[in-house]
Design a protein around this motif. Structure first.
Motif, PDB file in Angstrom:
ATOM      1  N   ARG A  82     -59.757 -75.880  32.876  1.00 22.66           N
ATOM      2  CA  ARG A  82     -58.583 -75.117  32.431  1.00 22.66           C
ATOM      3  C   ARG A  82     -58.239 -73.965  33.385  1.00 22.66           C
ATOM      4  NH1 ARG A  82     -58.442 -76.832  26.927  1.00 22.66           N
ATOM      5  NH2 ARG A  82     -59.305 -78.941  27.045  1.00 22.66           N
ATOM      6  N   CYS A  83     -58.363 -74.245  34.686  1.00 21.90           N
ATOM      7  CA  CYS A  83     -58.119 -73.166  35.644  1.00 21.90           C
ATOM      8  C   CYS A  83     -57.289 -73.615  36.846  1.00 21.90           C
ATOM      9  CB  CYS A  83     -59.442 -72.554  36.110  1.00 21.90           C
ATOM     10  SG  CYS A  83     -60.607 -73.752  36.747  1.00 21.90           S
ATOM     11  N   GLY A  84     -56.497 -74.676  36.692  1.00 18.86           N
ATOM     12  CA  GLY A  84     -55.544 -75.041  37.730  1.00 18.86           C
ATOM     13  C   GLY A  84     -55.915 -76.190  38.629  1.00 18.86           C
ATOM     14  N   SER A  85     -57.057 -76.831  38.410  1.00 19.83           N
ATOM     15  CA  SER A  85     -57.454 -77.919  39.306  1.00 19.83           C
ATOM     16  C   SER A  85     -56.537 -79.136  39.176  1.00 19.83           C
ATOM     17  CB  SER A  85     -58.911 -78.328  39.041  1.00 19.83           C
ATOM     18  OG  SER A  85     -59.077 -78.813  37.718  1.00 19.83           O
ATOM     19  N   THR A  86     -56.054 -79.406  37.955  1.00 25.58           N
ATOM     20  CA  THR A  86     -55.131 -80.523  37.780  1.00 25.58           C
ATOM     21  C   THR A  86     -53.822 -80.250  38.515  1.00 25.58           C
ATOM     22  OG1 THR A  86     -56.100 -81.073  35.634  1.00 25.58           O
ATOM     23  CG2 THR A  86     -53.930 -81.988  36.109  1.00 25.58           C
ATOM     24  N   LEU A  87     -53.344 -79.014  38.439  1.00 21.60           N
ATOM     25  CA  LEU A  87     -52.143 -78.643  39.177  1.00 21.60           C
ATOM     26  C   LEU A  87     -52.366 -78.808  40.678  1.00 21.60           C
ATOM     27  CD1 LEU A  87     -49.322 -77.430  39.440  1.00 21.60           C
ATOM     28  CD2 LEU A  87     -50.378 -75.164  39.373  1.00 21.60           C
ATOM     29  N   MET A  88     -53.509 -78.368  41.176  1.00 20.66           N
ATOM     30  CA  MET A  88     -53.787 -78.513  42.600  1.00 20.66           C
ATOM     31  C   MET A  88     -53.750 -79.983  43.003  1.00 20.66           C
ATOM     32  SD  MET A  88     -57.095 -77.341  44.871  1.00 20.66           S
ATOM     33  CE  MET A  88     -56.663 -75.610  44.827  1.00 20.66           C
ATOM     34  N   GLY A  89     -54.373 -80.844  42.199  1.00 16.83           N
ATOM     35  CA  GLY A  89     -54.362 -82.264  42.490  1.00 16.83           C
ATOM     36  C   GLY A  89     -52.955 -82.836  42.497  1.00 16.83           C
ATOM     37  N   GLN A  90     -52.145 -82.411  41.529  1.00 16.39           N
ATOM     38  CA  GLN A  90     -50.772 -82.885  41.446  1.00 16.39           C
ATOM     39  C   GLN A  90     -49.945 -82.424  42.649  1.00 16.39           C
ATOM     40  OE1 GLN A  90     -48.948 -84.636  38.266  1.00 16.39           O
ATOM     41  NE2 GLN A  90     -50.807 -85.486  39.148  1.00 16.39           N
ATOM     42  N   LEU A  91     -50.153 -81.208  43.101  1.00 15.27           N
ATOM     43  CA  LEU A  91     -49.420 -80.720  44.271  1.00 15.27           C
ATOM     44  C   LEU A  91     -49.816 -81.493  45.524  1.00 15.27           C
ATOM     45  CD1 LEU A  91     -49.477 -76.837  43.734  1.00 15.27           C
ATOM     46  CD2 LEU A  91     -47.735 -78.489  43.047  1.00 15.27           C
ATOM     47  N   LEU A  92     -51.101 -81.710  45.723  1.00 19.34           N
ATOM     48  CA  LEU A  92     -51.553 -82.480  46.878  1.00 19.34           C
ATOM     49  C   LEU A  92     -51.036 -83.910  46.817  1.00 19.34           C
ATOM     50  CD1 LEU A  92     -55.235 -81.184  47.081  1.00 19.34           C
ATOM     51  CD2 LEU A  92     -53.414 -80.739  48.751  1.00 19.34           C
ATOM     52  N   GLY A  93     -50.895 -84.444  45.607  1.00 22.54           N
ATOM     53  CA  GLY A  93     -50.424 -85.811  45.429  1.00 22.54           C
ATOM     54  C   GLY A  93     -48.950 -86.007  45.704  1.00 22.54           C
ATOM     55  N   GLU A  94     -48.217 -84.913  45.957  1.00 19.13           N
ATOM     56  CA  GLU A  94     -46.797 -85.031  46.280  1.00 19.13           C
ATOM     57  C   GLU A  94     -46.573 -85.696  47.627  1.00 19.13           C
ATOM     58  OE1 GLU A  94     -43.826 -84.371  44.671  1.00 19.13           O
ATOM     59  OE2 GLU A  94     -45.139 -84.269  42.919  1.00 19.13           O
ATOM     60  N   SER A  95     -47.591 -85.693  48.482  1.00 20.28           N
ATOM     61  CA  SER A  95     -47.465 -86.328  49.791  1.00 20.28           C
ATOM     62  C   SER A  95     -48.018 -87.745  49.755  1.00 20.28           C
ATOM     63  CB  SER A  95     -48.229 -85.525  50.852  1.00 20.28           C
ATOM     64  OG  SER A  95     -48.267 -86.229  52.080  1.00 20.28           O
ATOM     65  N   GLU A  96     -47.275 -88.693  50.306  1.00 21.00           N
ATOM     66  CA  GLU A  96     -47.748 -90.074  50.390  1.00 21.00           C
ATOM     67  C   GLU A  96     -48.898 -90.216  51.377  1.00 21.00           C
ATOM     68  OE1 GLU A  96     -44.552 -92.727  51.203  1.00 21.00           O
ATOM     69  OE2 GLU A  96     -43.539 -92.377  49.282  1.00 21.00           O
ATOM     70  N   LYS A  97     -49.162 -89.172  52.135  1.00 20.37           N
ATOM     71  CA  LYS A  97     -50.297 -89.208  53.066  1.00 20.37           C
ATOM     72  C   LYS A  97     -51.620 -88.953  52.348  1.00 20.37           C
ATOM     73  CE  LYS A  97     -47.270 -87.133  56.537  1.00 20.37           C
ATOM     74  NZ  LYS A  97     -46.786 -85.786  56.840  1.00 20.37           N
ATOM     75  N   HIS A  98     -51.542 -88.551  51.074  1.00 24.08           N
ATOM     76  CA  HIS A  98     -52.737 -88.145  50.347  1.00 24.08           C
ATOM     77  C   HIS A  98     -53.104 -89.117  49.234  1.00 24.08           C
ATOM     78  CE1 HIS A  98     -51.661 -83.700  51.456  1.00 24.08           C
ATOM     79  NE2 HIS A  98     -52.046 -84.417  52.496  1.00 24.08           N
ATOM     80  N   ILE A  99     -54.389 -89.404  49.121  1.00 25.32           N
ATOM     81  CA  ILE A  99     -54.941 -90.061  47.943  1.00 25.32           C
ATOM     82  C   ILE A  99     -55.647 -88.980  47.139  1.00 25.32           C
ATOM     83  CG2 ILE A  99     -56.556 -91.798  47.057  1.00 25.32           C
ATOM     84  CD1 ILE A  99     -56.306 -93.237  49.753  1.00 25.32           C
TER      85      ILE A  99
END
Length: 310
Positions: A82-99
């Motif tokens: 409950r401290c933003g890790s899901t948001l971080m993952g979602q932001l990184l996932g905005e790029s098609e270069k990232h899995i």
């Protein structure tokens, strides 16, 4: 005679279990689908039925993943929940270069064997990092909160991969779990004793148990950060930290359009992307062991953090 495995390209591991044949690993066909959902379990739901039926293979027979086109992890993301890790993952996932693999249950299963069968964990991570679309360059693995207690074996397996730890003012975490309690904060759901963590279980007081778990997590984070094994990130640094500092720290090559997409994604709820994020109420903890640990983490973040100290 070595058992040959059917092709595992565009298949993802889902679970590990014991059977009469020994350890078997479940697999699901996911095709070229990008893991853009908040959690890996959501990605499995999204791809269910899109290809051949699920299959099971003996764990000892999955060496085929060594021949697949896979990425090594660019970073492991640990967190206190409950401290933003899901948001971080979602932001990184905005790029098609990232899995971005977010809290895959098969990782939890693999870590159960990692101390004695390190290769199982490594092959699970490798399989999750398949380049199934062709454009992928970086793999990010967001772990479950209790996986912080497995950091030594993860770091032994991937000694050169950055280990990030997201945390938050503890009162806000506890308040979030009061509203919707996660399994890691319910006695008996996560076997902390198996990870060498002794907790005082108070079945009639879930808030007290939540505090015990957080004290254990913060205590271990302090230990690892003091040794320089963790990079500390704090909830209040998000979301700007990702495109302001993390991109440079991890040497990510992103376009202006991809950074803009991150900013737009940050305006929506991390776990419910269809909803705009309206902020959360906070209940501060300003005394006791847990707050002292939080202050220690804040001090350590000056030495072992990323980005400007907030």
């Amino acid at each position: 005679m070595k058992q040959s495995s059917p092709s595992l390209w565009q298949w993802a591991p889902t679970d590990i279990r014991a059977s009469v044949r020994g350890l078997v690993m479940g697999w699901q066909y996911v095709g070229a689908h990008r893991f853009v959902e908040p959690f890996f379990a959501d990605s499995l739901v999204a791809t269910a039925g899109m290809g051949p039926e699920k299959r099971e293979l003996e764990v000892a027979a999955i060496s085929e993943v060594d021949d697949l086109d896979c990425l090594e992890p660019r970073a492991f993301i640990f967190h206190a929940s409950r401290c933003g890790s899901t948001l971080m993952g979602q932001l990184l996932g905005e790029s098609e270069k990232h899995i971005v693999v977010s809290e895959a249950p098969v990782i939890d299963a693999a870590l159960g064997y990692a101390s004695s069968e390190e290769w199982i964990f490594k092959r699970v991570i490798r399989a999750l990092g398949q380049r199934r679309g062709g454009r992928e360059r970086h793999l990010f693995v967001k772990l479950d909160s209790w996986h912080l207690f497995h950091l030594p074996v993860i770091q032994k397996t991937y000694p050169d991969v950055p280990m990030l730890f997201l945390y938050r003012e503890p009162g806000a975490i506890m308040e979030s779990h009061k509203i919707q309690r996660g399994g890691q904060m319910v006695p008996g759901v996560v076997d902390y004793a198996a990870m060498g963590v002794e907790l005082e279980v108070v079945y009639h007081d879930l808030d007290a148990y939540c505090r015990e778990v957080l004290e254990a997590l913060y205590g271990r984070a302090i230990e690892f950060a003091s040794e320089g094994r963790l990079k500390l990130l704090q909830y209040d640094q998000l979301p700007e930290l990702v495109w302001r500092d993390l991109i440079d720290f991890l040497s990510l090559d992103l376009s202006a359009g991809e950074v803009l997409a991150m900013g737009e994604r940050a305006m929506r709820h991390s776990k419910r992307p269809q909803e705009f994020f309206g902020g959360e109420g906070r209940k501060a903890v300003r005394e006791g062991k847990l707050y002292e640990q939080f202050l220690q983490l804040e001090e350590l973040r000056r030495e072992h953090g990323i980005g400007e100290w907030a």
